[in-house]
Design a protein around this motif. Structure first.
Motif, short mmCIF file in Angstrom:
data_model
loop_
_atom_site.label_atom_id
_atom_site.label_comp_id
_atom_site.label_asym_id
_atom_site.label_seq_id
_atom_site.Cartn_x
_atom_site.Cartn_y
_atom_site.Cartn_z
N ILE A 136 27.52 36.63 30.79
CA ILE A 136 28.62 35.68 30.71
C ILE A 136 29.08 35.38 32.13
N ARG A 137 28.95 34.15 32.52
CA ARG A 137 29.23 33.74 33.89
C ARG A 137 30.17 32.54 33.93
N LEU A 138 31.00 32.50 34.96
CA LEU A 138 31.79 31.31 35.25
C LEU A 138 31.02 30.51 36.28
N GLU A 139 30.46 29.40 35.87
CA GLU A 139 29.59 28.62 36.74
C GLU A 139 30.34 27.59 37.57
N LYS A 140 31.51 27.19 37.08
CA LYS A 140 32.26 26.15 37.80
C LYS A 140 33.73 26.29 37.43
N ALA A 141 34.61 26.14 38.42
CA ALA A 141 36.05 26.14 38.18
C ALA A 141 36.71 25.35 39.30
N VAL A 142 37.11 24.12 38.99
CA VAL A 142 37.71 23.26 40.01
C VAL A 142 39.03 22.70 39.49
N LYS A 143 39.97 22.50 40.42
CA LYS A 143 41.25 21.88 40.11
C LYS A 143 41.52 20.82 41.17
N THR A 144 41.71 19.59 40.75
CA THR A 144 41.97 18.49 41.67
C THR A 144 43.37 17.94 41.40
N PRO A 145 44.28 18.00 42.38
CA PRO A 145 45.63 17.46 42.15
C PRO A 145 45.59 15.99 41.78
N MET A 146 46.38 15.62 40.79
CA MET A 146 46.46 14.22 40.40
C MET A 146 47.17 13.42 41.49
N GLN A 147 46.70 12.23 41.71
CA GLN A 147 47.31 11.37 42.72
C GLN A 147 48.55 10.68 42.17
N GLU B 63 33.15 25.46 33.75
CA GLU B 63 31.93 25.66 32.97
C GLU B 63 31.63 27.16 32.92
N ALA B 64 31.36 27.65 31.73
CA ALA B 64 30.99 29.05 31.54
C ALA B 64 29.76 29.11 30.64
N SER B 65 28.99 30.17 30.80
CA SER B 65 27.78 30.31 29.99
C SER B 65 27.57 31.78 29.65
N GLY B 66 26.75 32.02 28.65
CA GLY B 66 26.43 33.38 28.25
C GLY B 66 25.23 33.41 27.34
N PHE B 67 24.77 34.62 27.05
CA PHE B 67 23.53 34.79 26.28
C PHE B 67 23.67 35.95 25.31
N ILE B 68 23.14 35.78 24.10
CA ILE B 68 23.06 36.89 23.16
C ILE B 68 21.59 37.17 22.88
N LYS B 69 21.21 38.41 23.09
CA LYS B 69 19.84 38.85 22.87
C LYS B 69 19.66 39.20 21.39
N LEU B 70 18.61 38.65 20.77
CA LEU B 70 18.34 38.86 19.36
C LEU B 70 16.87 39.20 19.14
N LYS B 71 16.57 39.74 17.97
CA LYS B 71 15.19 39.99 17.60
C LYS B 71 14.43 38.66 17.46
N PRO B 72 13.13 38.64 17.78
CA PRO B 72 12.35 37.42 17.57
C PRO B 72 12.39 36.92 16.13
N SER B 73 12.41 37.84 15.18
CA SER B 73 12.45 37.43 13.77
C SER B 73 13.77 36.74 13.43
#
Length: 333
Positions: free
Chosen positions: A322-333, A204-214
């Motif tokens: 811009i942030r990486l909020e989650k990064a997981v890898k689970t080996p398949m059984q 999961e990644a997220s980010g923000f763009i700052k804009l004018k109120p108009s």
């Protein structure tokens, strides 16, 4: 609501130039390792960033849906590093009917995500007394990894200069400590995933763009000339996630099984969150980061008409957090 590319066929082709800057924030212990050699993790950080940024500037029109293809005549990349960051400036030039700032922004963002990918092969580990040091992957001993917080995020991606007509005026960066990337070692490595198990990955990644109120009000009311801003940004993010391997030199082709893109309009801009899932020998964190950036830059491209001041500059517009909020890898059984 329809979406359309602005018709520039009646405009004159003139000289255009844009300079963009941004940085990736690191834990100080990690930033210190970079030093003057620019060699860390998967190899030559400077060369990796520079090559990725140049390629991305030239190919930006393929990934930002409503961007016009224009002939890029020059790309320059300058790198700096400090106590807790790696920074870059990207300059792009063209003779065309439309500006080159979106191409430069895309190059800068791609360069910063490439830096993230190269650096993440090194880790900070912290002992019981709180002392931290940088180690190679796998050299953990009795210490514990401190998580995705080693790389804090991408910040301050903005246009610092835009020129239309006339001749090149330079980048105005004298004395900033930019480097000649040829001074750094030339070795880079694509991590050998041959012996890795097959993982089920999620990021999961997220980010923000700052804009004018108009501008925000135009997005909310559906009054943006180019069309549906959020839907276009979401489609751009999905497309980018599937094609990130084409732009980031040191990531593997990946089998993505799911991409979800959320966009929320705030009073001062737009927040984007991307979730990726995959089944392969690697994760999908870089895909999530690139998809987030593509969504944010697509928003910028669609509303840039309303963000410019009387001189054609962007004093209020900025991509950040811009942030990486989650990064997981689970080996398949």
């Amino acid at each position: 609501m329809s979406v359309r590319m602005i018709d520039v066929s009646g405009k004159e082709s003139v000289y255009r130039e844009a300079w963009v800057e941004g940085l990736i924030r690191l834990r100080p212990e990690l930033a210190k390792v970079i030093g003057d050699s620019w060699f860390i993790g998967l190899g030559n950080l400077a060369s990796s960033i520079s090559v990725a940024a140049v390629v991305a500037v030239k190919r930006a029109w393929e990934f930002i849906p409503l961007l016009h293809p224009i002939p890029i005549t020059n790309v320059e990349v300058e790198l700096t590093h400090g106590y807790d960051y790696v920074g870059l400036r990207v300059g792009a030039k063209t003779v065309a009917q439309t500006g080159v700032e979106m191409d430069a922004l895309f190059g800068a963002l791609t360069g910063l995500v490439t830096a993230w990918n190269v650096i993440k092969a090194r880790h900070c580990v912290c002992g019981p007394n709180g002392d931290c040091r940088v180690v190679e992957e796998g050299e953990v001993g009795g210490l514990s990894f401190s998580g995705v917080g080693e790389i804090k995020g991408i910040e301050g991606v903005r246009v610092i200069r835009k020129i239309k007509g006339g001749l090149s005026s330079g980048n105005g960066t004298e004395g900033t400590g930019s480097i000649n990337v040829n001074n750094a070692p030339s070795l880079v490595t694509l991590f050998d995933a041959s012996n890795e198990p097959t993982y089920i990955g999620e990021a999961e990644a997220s980010g923000f763009i700052k804009l004018k109120p108009s501008t925000v009000e135009l997005i909310r009311s559906g009054g943006v000339e180019k069309g549906d801003v959020l839907a276009t940004a979401q489609l751009a993010a999905i497309s980018m996630a599937k094609r990130a391997w084409e732009l980031l030199p040191l990531i593997h082709q990946n089998y993505l099984t799911h991409v979800a893109v959320g966009a929320e309009v705030k009073d001062n801009g737009v927040y984007v969150k991307v979730t990726t899932r995959n089944v392969s020998r690697t994760g999908s964190a870089m895909e999530a980061l690139m998809a987030t950036g593509a969504a944010l830059l697509t928003i910028w491209d669609m509303v840039k008409k309303y963000e410019k001041d009387e001189n054609g500059q962007y004093p209020d517009t900025e991509v950040s957090f811009i942030r990486l909020e989650k990064a997981v890898k689970t080996p398949m059984q």
